[in-house]
Motif scaffolding. Structure first.
Motif, PDB file in Angstrom:
ATOM      1  N   LYS A 199     -23.188 -45.445   4.932  1.00 31.94           N
ATOM      2  CA  LYS A 199     -22.569 -46.520   4.258  1.00 31.94           C
ATOM      3  C   LYS A 199     -21.475 -46.166   3.310  1.00 31.94           C
ATOM      4  O   LYS A 199     -21.576 -45.511   2.374  1.00 31.94           O
ATOM      5  N   VAL A 200     -20.260 -46.979   3.609  1.00 30.65           N
ATOM      6  CA  VAL A 200     -18.970 -46.882   2.722  1.00 30.65           C
ATOM      7  C   VAL A 200     -18.731 -47.818   1.820  1.00 30.65           C
ATOM      8  O   VAL A 200     -18.609 -49.159   2.241  1.00 30.65           O
ATOM      9  N   GLU A 201     -18.662 -47.464   0.709  1.00 26.87           N
ATOM     10  CA  GLU A 201     -18.371 -48.977  -0.528  1.00 26.87           C
ATOM     11  C   GLU A 201     -17.049 -48.353  -1.156  1.00 26.87           C
ATOM     12  O   GLU A 201     -16.689 -47.294  -1.486  1.00 26.87           O
ATOM     13  N   ILE A 202     -16.106 -49.384  -1.250  1.00 25.74           N
ATOM     14  CA  ILE A 202     -14.857 -49.102  -2.166  1.00 25.74           C
ATOM     15  C   ILE A 202     -14.857 -50.088  -3.422  1.00 25.74           C
ATOM     16  O   ILE A 202     -15.041 -51.243  -3.309  1.00 25.74           O
ATOM     17  N   TRP A 203     -14.789 -49.452  -4.375  1.00 26.73           N
ATOM     18  CA  TRP A 203     -14.655 -50.289  -5.669  1.00 26.73           C
ATOM     19  C   TRP A 203     -13.350 -50.016  -6.633  1.00 26.73           C
ATOM     20  O   TRP A 203     -12.729 -48.792  -6.577  1.00 26.73           O
ATOM     21  N   THR A 263     -11.608 -37.307   4.266  1.00 28.88           N
ATOM     22  CA  THR A 263     -12.696 -36.641   4.817  1.00 28.88           C
ATOM     23  C   THR A 263     -13.722 -36.540   4.046  1.00 28.88           C
ATOM     24  O   THR A 263     -13.615 -35.962   2.777  1.00 28.88           O
ATOM     25  N   VAL A 264     -14.843 -37.131   4.255  1.00 29.19           N
ATOM     26  CA  VAL A 264     -15.994 -37.254   3.211  1.00 29.19           C
ATOM     27  C   VAL A 264     -17.021 -35.937   3.708  1.00 29.19           C
ATOM     28  O   VAL A 264     -17.665 -36.478   4.846  1.00 29.19           O
ATOM     29  N   ASP A 265     -17.284 -34.722   3.033  1.00 30.58           N
ATOM     30  CA  ASP A 265     -18.145 -33.911   3.603  1.00 30.58           C
ATOM     31  C   ASP A 265     -19.258 -33.929   2.834  1.00 30.58           C
ATOM     32  O   ASP A 265     -19.585 -33.922   1.529  1.00 30.58           O
ATOM     33  N   ILE A 266     -20.454 -34.690   3.356  1.00 29.03           N
ATOM     34  CA  ILE A 266     -21.791 -34.753   2.651  1.00 29.03           C
ATOM     35  C   ILE A 266     -22.738 -33.486   2.716  1.00 29.03           C
ATOM     36  O   ILE A 266     -22.610 -32.889   3.897  1.00 29.03           O
ATOM     37  N   PRO A 267     -23.472 -32.987   1.474  1.00 24.22           N
ATOM     38  CA  PRO A 267     -24.250 -31.723   1.851  1.00 24.22           C
ATOM     39  C   PRO A 267     -25.259 -32.249   2.808  1.00 24.22           C
ATOM     40  O   PRO A 267     -25.793 -33.213   2.714  1.00 24.22           O
ATOM     41  N   SER A 268     -25.564 -31.244   3.355  1.00 22.29           N
ATOM     42  CA  SER A 268     -26.702 -31.323   4.536  1.00 22.29           C
ATOM     43  C   SER A 268     -28.142 -31.812   3.906  1.00 22.29           C
ATOM     44  O   SER A 268     -28.716 -32.465   4.510  1.00 22.29           O
ATOM     45  N   VAL A 305     -20.205 -43.036  -0.791  1.00 19.57           N
ATOM     46  CA  VAL A 305     -20.989 -43.095   0.569  1.00 19.57           C
ATOM     47  C   VAL A 305     -22.140 -42.564   0.383  1.00 19.57           C
ATOM     48  O   VAL A 305     -22.547 -41.621  -0.166  1.00 19.57           O
ATOM     49  N   VAL A 306     -22.820 -43.460   1.282  1.00 23.52           N
ATOM     50  CA  VAL A 306     -24.474 -43.297   1.183  1.00 23.52           C
ATOM     51  C   VAL A 306     -25.057 -42.828   2.654  1.00 23.52           C
ATOM     52  O   VAL A 306     -24.892 -43.852   3.423  1.00 23.52           O
ATOM     53  N   ALA A 307     -25.611 -41.788   3.049  1.00 18.54           N
ATOM     54  CA  ALA A 307     -26.008 -41.607   4.485  1.00 18.54           C
ATOM     55  C   ALA A 307     -27.475 -41.290   4.291  1.00 18.54           C
ATOM     56  O   ALA A 307     -28.067 -40.302   4.135  1.00 18.54           O
ATOM     57  N   GLY A 308     -28.182 -42.512   4.593  1.00 18.01           N
ATOM     58  CA  GLY A 308     -29.711 -42.274   4.614  1.00 18.01           C
ATOM     59  C   GLY A 308     -30.264 -41.750   3.387  1.00 18.01           C
ATOM     60  O   GLY A 308     -29.617 -42.301   2.151  1.00 18.01           O
ATOM     61  N   SER A 309     -31.027 -40.669   3.363  1.00 17.70           N
ATOM     62  CA  SER A 309     -31.400 -40.073   2.301  1.00 17.70           C
ATOM     63  C   SER A 309     -30.843 -38.693   1.798  1.00 17.70           C
ATOM     64  O   SER A 309     -31.128 -37.963   0.977  1.00 17.70           O
ATOM     65  N   ARG A 310     -29.530 -38.601   2.379  1.00 15.55           N
ATOM     66  CA  ARG A 310     -28.850 -37.525   2.039  1.00 15.55           C
ATOM     67  C   ARG A 310     -28.358 -37.704   0.511  1.00 15.55           C
ATOM     68  O   ARG A 310     -28.059 -38.623   0.318  1.00 15.55           O
ATOM     69  N   PRO A 311     -27.738 -36.579  -0.100  1.00 15.92           N
ATOM     70  CA  PRO A 311     -27.072 -36.780  -1.379  1.00 15.92           C
ATOM     71  C   PRO A 311     -25.839 -37.544  -1.238  1.00 15.92           C
ATOM     72  O   PRO A 311     -25.166 -37.361  -0.123  1.00 15.92           O
ATOM     73  N   GLU A 312     -25.585 -38.488  -1.974  1.00 14.78           N
ATOM     74  CA  GLU A 312     -24.562 -39.472  -2.004  1.00 14.78           C
ATOM     75  C   GLU A 312     -23.249 -38.858  -2.442  1.00 14.78           C
ATOM     76  O   GLU A 312     -23.428 -37.748  -3.082  1.00 14.78           O
ATOM     77  N   HIS A 313     -22.309 -39.331  -1.769  1.00 15.30           N
ATOM     78  CA  HIS A 313     -20.936 -38.922  -2.477  1.00 15.30           C
ATOM     79  C   HIS A 313     -20.045 -39.837  -2.902  1.00 15.30           C
ATOM     80  O   HIS A 313     -20.013 -41.004  -2.551  1.00 15.30           O
ATOM     81  N   VAL A 314     -19.444 -39.595  -4.335  1.00 15.21           N
ATOM     82  CA  VAL A 314     -18.665 -40.327  -4.862  1.00 15.21           C
ATOM     83  C   VAL A 314     -17.226 -39.567  -5.203  1.00 15.21           C
ATOM     84  O   VAL A 314     -17.424 -38.584  -5.695  1.00 15.21           O
ATOM     85  N   GLU A 315     -16.169 -40.229  -4.993  1.00 13.95           N
ATOM     86  CA  GLU A 315     -14.937 -39.654  -5.345  1.00 13.95           C
ATOM     87  C   GLU A 315     -13.967 -40.845  -5.788  1.00 13.95           C
ATOM     88  O   GLU A 315     -14.009 -41.811  -5.244  1.00 13.95           O
ATOM     89  N   THR A 316     -12.716 -40.575  -6.454  1.00 12.80           N
ATOM     90  CA  THR A 316     -11.942 -41.443  -6.733  1.00 12.80           C
ATOM     91  C   THR A 316     -10.625 -40.972  -5.913  1.00 12.80           C
ATOM     92  O   THR A 316     -10.139 -40.066  -5.938  1.00 12.80           O
TER      93      THR A 316
END
Length: 330
Positions: free
Chosen positions: A177-181, A237-242, A214-225
């Protein structure tokens, strides 16, 4: 004869006076239109023909006003096809709309004698009330009863975009799930979901700073500006930790494995995961972020009743690489 000649002289002088005093055409600030580029005269001619066709098919006594023109790219001055032009009556729900053709032309039947707000909708462009990536006054005009206007040129700016891909350990992440603020306001009314290839696209963005979450299930979420320039298409490219892998074993009071049980996982934010135990009673839920969780076990077999029904709270610490949770049901 002398009287007739004198009368004609007076009439001619009156006509010259009227031509000199005739008001100039409305400026861009009056109507929101811009000067018509010579190279788009053909497009305006086509728009005027569409207006003539609509007029000829309308009863001479019918009420209303007609408006036509072209929609252009503000930078390239090229016509834009597939843009929807909408004329909305002020403070009312009434509106008329038309989609531009290959030459960018449009034709609208409008309500006369009322202020009309002119908007243009296209997935890659802003409406005319945006200039240099910033909001400005909307285009508002008024047509009189029976008036036909065919010279409106609407110049719209290409919007900025974010074209991205969500990955984890170089593998695409589907369903993220991708959100833009923008500041404290969400740009996306609802989160955008990545496809099977992990890609997502967000159009019609203003220039400036945007927060991407970016939220992918129960993975650590990713936030950047991300800072966008006007008309920029930013590749991201959003690289989410495993994340952390959870595994466990569910057995009965005699240590026999329980197969086919539904193991549900939830956290305080409402994110959930669910899996079934295998024939050996084991389950595994990968890619979890650190935090507090609750585990719930249910049977989907109506002939099989679990002896208890409760949740098992547990915590995953930051320095954990994997978590083991074995449960024995009494």
């Amino acid at each position: 004869m002398r009287l007739a000649v004198g009368t004609m002289v007076i009439l001619l002088a009156s006509i010259i006076t009227l031509l000199v005093m005739w008001p100039e055409a409305p400026s861009e600030t009056d109507t929101g239109a811009v000067d018509v580029p010579a190279e788009h005269a053909e497009a305006l001619r086509r728009a005027n023909e569409a207006l003539e066709d609509r007029t000829s098919s309308t009863s001479p006594r019918s009420s209303g006003a007609l408006l036509s023109g072209v929609v252009l790219d503000a930078e390239t001055q090229r016509p834009i096809e597939g843009a929807r032009v909408v004329a909305t009556v002020e403070k009312e729900r009434g509106f008329s709309s038309n989609e531009t053709g290959p030459d960018g032309q449009f034709s609208l039947a409008c309500a006369p004698g009322r202020d009309l707000t002119i908007e243009v909708f296209h997935e890659s462009y802003h409406s005319p009330d945006v200039r240099n990536g910033r909001q400005v006054d909307p285009v508002v005009l008024r047509l009189q009863e029976g008036e036909r206007r065919s010279d409106l040129v609407l110049s719209i700016e290409r919007a900025s975009e974010i074209v991205g891909r969500v990955v984890s350990e170089e593998e695409p992440v589907a369903g993220a799930k991708v959100e833009i603020w923008r500041g404290d306001e969400p740009v996306t009314e609802e989160p955008i979901t990545t496809g099977d290839d992990g890609h997502f696209r967000v159009r019609r963005l203003f220039a400036g700073d945007h927060r991407v979450r970016v939220v992918a299930g129960s993975r650590p979420e990713h936030v950047e500006t991300v800072t966008l320039r006007p008309t920029e298409v930013r590749e991201l490219t959003v690289d989410i930790p495993s994340g952390i892998d959870l595994s466990g074993l569910i057995t009965d009071a005699n240590d026999a494995p329980l197969a086919g049980l539904l193991v549900g996982l939830s956290d305080p934010r409402g994110t959930g995961e669910a899996v079934f135990t295998g024939p050996d009673g084991r389950f595994a839920i990968p890619h979890l972020r650190p935090g507090r969780f609750e585990l719930r076990i249910q049977s989907v077999d109506p002939d099989r009743q679990l002896p208890i029904s409760e949740t098992w709270p547990f915590t995953i610490d930051d320095d954990t690489t994997e978590k083991r949770l074995d449960i024995q049901l009494d």
